[in-house]
Design a protein around this motif. Structure first.
Motif, short mmCIF file in Angstrom:
data_model
loop_
_atom_site.label_atom_id
_atom_site.label_comp_id
_atom_site.label_asym_id
_atom_site.label_seq_id
_atom_site.Cartn_x
_atom_site.Cartn_y
_atom_site.Cartn_z
N VAL A 1 11.25 -12.90 0.72
CA VAL A 1 10.14 -12.39 -0.09
C VAL A 1 8.83 -12.73 0.61
CG1 VAL A 1 9.01 -12.38 -2.33
CG2 VAL A 1 11.48 -12.77 -2.18
N ILE A 2 8.05 -11.72 0.94
CA ILE A 2 6.81 -11.91 1.68
C ILE A 2 5.63 -11.88 0.72
CG2 ILE A 2 5.31 -10.94 3.48
CD1 ILE A 2 7.96 -9.78 4.69
N VAL A 3 4.82 -12.95 0.77
CA VAL A 3 3.68 -13.09 -0.15
C VAL A 3 2.39 -13.25 0.65
CG1 VAL A 3 2.76 -14.34 -2.14
CG2 VAL A 3 5.24 -14.32 -1.72
N PRO A 4 1.64 -12.18 0.88
CA PRO A 4 0.34 -12.31 1.54
C PRO A 4 -0.65 -12.97 0.58
CG PRO A 4 1.19 -10.06 1.67
CD PRO A 4 2.00 -10.77 0.64
N VAL A 5 -1.46 -13.87 1.10
CA VAL A 5 -2.42 -14.59 0.25
C VAL A 5 -3.82 -14.45 0.82
CG1 VAL A 5 -3.12 -16.83 -0.68
CG2 VAL A 5 -0.68 -16.26 -0.49
N TYR A 6 -4.72 -13.94 -0.01
CA TYR A 6 -6.13 -13.88 0.38
C TYR A 6 -6.99 -13.98 -0.89
CZ TYR A 6 -10.55 -12.45 2.40
OH TYR A 6 -11.88 -12.42 2.80
N ASN A 7 -7.63 -15.13 -1.05
CA ASN A 7 -8.58 -15.38 -2.14
C ASN A 7 -8.00 -15.08 -3.53
OD1 ASN A 7 -10.32 -16.04 -0.10
ND2 ASN A 7 -11.67 -14.28 -0.34
N THR A 8 -6.83 -15.65 -3.81
CA THR A 8 -6.20 -15.42 -5.11
C THR A 8 -5.88 -16.76 -5.81
OG1 THR A 8 -4.07 -15.21 -3.97
CG2 THR A 8 -5.21 -13.18 -4.58
N GLU A 9 -6.73 -17.75 -5.63
CA GLU A 9 -6.46 -19.08 -6.17
C GLU A 9 -6.25 -19.07 -7.69
OE1 GLU A 9 -9.70 -21.80 -5.70
OE2 GLU A 9 -11.24 -20.31 -6.16
N LYS A 10 -6.89 -18.16 -8.40
CA LYS A 10 -6.77 -18.11 -9.86
C LYS A 10 -5.38 -17.69 -10.33
CE LYS A 10 -10.06 -15.95 -12.04
NZ LYS A 10 -11.06 -14.91 -12.34
N TYR A 11 -4.66 -16.97 -9.47
CA TYR A 11 -3.39 -16.39 -9.89
C TYR A 11 -2.19 -16.89 -9.09
CZ TYR A 11 -7.25 -13.20 -10.91
OH TYR A 11 -8.46 -12.69 -11.29
N LEU A 12 -2.44 -17.59 -8.00
CA LEU A 12 -1.39 -17.93 -7.05
C LEU A 12 -0.28 -18.80 -7.63
CD1 LEU A 12 -0.31 -17.71 -4.20
CD2 LEU A 12 -1.85 -19.56 -3.51
N ALA A 13 -0.64 -19.80 -8.43
CA ALA A 13 0.37 -20.71 -8.98
C ALA A 13 1.37 -19.95 -9.86
CB ALA A 13 -0.31 -21.82 -9.79
N LYS A 14 0.89 -19.03 -10.67
CA LYS A 14 1.79 -18.26 -11.52
C LYS A 14 2.72 -17.40 -10.68
CE LYS A 14 1.85 -15.55 -15.75
NZ LYS A 14 1.04 -15.06 -16.89
N CYS A 15 2.19 -16.84 -9.60
CA CYS A 15 3.00 -16.04 -8.69
C CYS A 15 4.10 -16.89 -8.06
CB CYS A 15 2.12 -15.43 -7.61
SG CYS A 15 3.02 -14.56 -6.31
N LEU A 16 3.72 -18.03 -7.50
CA LEU A 16 4.70 -18.89 -6.82
C LEU A 16 5.71 -19.48 -7.80
CD1 LEU A 16 2.38 -20.73 -4.25
CD2 LEU A 16 3.96 -18.82 -3.85
N ASP A 17 5.28 -19.81 -9.01
CA ASP A 17 6.22 -20.29 -10.03
C ASP A 17 7.32 -19.27 -10.28
OD1 ASP A 17 5.07 -22.76 -10.47
OD2 ASP A 17 3.82 -22.08 -12.14
N SER A 18 6.94 -18.00 -10.35
CA SER A 18 7.93 -16.95 -10.62
C SER A 18 8.91 -16.78 -9.47
CB SER A 18 7.22 -15.63 -10.93
OG SER A 18 6.67 -15.04 -9.77
N LEU A 19 8.50 -17.19 -8.27
CA LEU A 19 9.36 -17.03 -7.10
C LEU A 19 10.27 -18.23 -6.87
CD1 LEU A 19 6.85 -15.29 -4.66
CD2 LEU A 19 8.74 -14.25 -5.93
N VAL A 20 9.75 -19.42 -7.03
CA VAL A 20 10.59 -20.61 -6.81
C VAL A 20 11.64 -20.75 -7.91
CG1 VAL A 20 8.79 -21.83 -5.54
CG2 VAL A 20 8.97 -22.16 -8.02
N ASN A 21 11.46 -20.06 -9.02
CA ASN A 21 12.43 -20.11 -10.12
C ASN A 21 13.40 -18.93 -10.11
OD1 ASN A 21 11.61 -22.55 -11.46
ND2 ASN A 21 9.76 -21.47 -12.11
N GLN A 22 13.46 -18.19 -9.01
CA GLN A 22 14.39 -17.07 -8.92
C GLN A 22 15.84 -17.55 -9.02
OE1 GLN A 22 13.90 -13.45 -8.54
NE2 GLN A 22 12.06 -14.30 -9.50
#
Length: 316
Positions: free
Chosen positions: A6-27
């Protein structure tokens, strides 16, 4: 063996990043790697990524100079070890079982591409955007005209050998996703919303006009040319025509109507249809489309711009 990267590009998304990563590490899919590509972010996103790196071995982290979404995705594809590749934008998130369900569907049907539905998430509401319109009995034809968003697809990595994301343009998903049908007919749809697309004011559809939005002309021509080059245009001419109808005559016209020089832009669209698709209104997919789509298309094509502007103003 890694089943899915799963490829996750990151650019200036600090407000939303944790929720995104939480959804991925819990797959629920265990044989998965999460490739986080820092595309030159300028906020505190890297600090958040480092916190997750300490906790989860399935995360692989890379940094590069800013090159845009397509550049970051292409970078991640090169590094991917998975049999299949998926994409998640770092301001969105997914259901816990997304990649398990999509991988199982791919294996069961020997599919090179699996497409799920999208959960369009607004601040106070959400709705499902169906990927398979079921306008045809043929999966490939349905795929070509489907919503082109890359993150709702699981793609066999080998398909990216000859095709990748075009860099430094808008509408990069539209530019690539339909053309993958040139590579394979092994396509499946998963009739379930698994990806949360969070709609924000900064999206292409809601943001103020900029010159890059004119890339839609170049992107659609690129898709058309790819099918022509592979001697598949005649076979899929109606599907390509429908892409022009939905993304140019409908969406671009509706977007451009608020621009100062809207008449010039909409006349340009009008001329394309008069020259290349004069019988667009007879398109089999257009006939099955919604009243709203047909209304916008007709207002644009017959140059009833004042009415189109009023409709957009009322909707706002």
């Amino acid at each position: 063996m890694i089943k899915v990267s799963v490829i996750v590009p990151v650019y200036n998304t600090e407000k939303y990043l944790a929720k995104c990563l939480d959804s991925l590490v819990n797959q629920t899919l265990k044989d998965i790697e999460i490739i986080v590509v820092n595309d030159g972010t300028k906020d505190n996103s890297e600090k958040i990524i480092n916190e997750y790196l300490k906790k989860y071995s399935k995360i692989r982290y890379y940094k590069k100079e800013n090159g845009g979404l397509s550049s970051a995705r292409n970078y991640g594809i090169e590094l991917a070890n998975g049999e299949y590749v998926g994409f998640v934008d770092s301001d969105d998130y997914v259901k816990d079982g997304m990649f398990s369900k999509m991988y199982e569907c791919a294996i069961k049907n020997n599919s090179d591409i699996v497409v799920c539905d999208t959960i369009m998430k607004k601040e106070t509401s959400e709705y499902i955007l169906k990927s398979n319109l079921k306008y045809s009995e043929d999966a490939v034809r349905n795929y070509i005209i489907s919503y082109p968003m890359a993150p709702i697809r699981l793609v066999r990595k080998s398909l990216f050998k000859d095709y990748n994301f075009t860099e430094k343009i808008l509408y990069e998903d539209l530019c690539l996703m339909p053309t993958l049908a040139i590579m394979t007919s092994k396509i499946s749809f998963l009739n379930e919303g698994l990806y949360y697309y969070v709609q924000r004011d900064s999206s292409i559809m809601t943001s103020a006009f900029n010159e890059k939005q004119l890339d839609i002309f170049k992107v659609l021509n690129n898709v058309k040319d790819k099918f022509i080059e592979n001697d598949l245009y005649k076979k899929y001419e109606k599907e390509i025509e429908y892409l022009y109808i939905t993304h140019l005559l409908r969406s671009a016209s509706y977007r451009f109507i608020s621009v100062n020089n809207y008449k010039e832009l909409l006349n340009r669209i009008n001329l394309i249809f008069k020259k290349d698709y004069p019988n667009w209104h007879k398109n089999i997919y257009y006939k099955k489309s919604s009243f709203k789509l047909k209304l916008i298309c007709n207002l644009s094509y017959y140059r009833l711009y004042t009415i189109l502007k009023i409709i957009k103003k009322i909707k706002k």
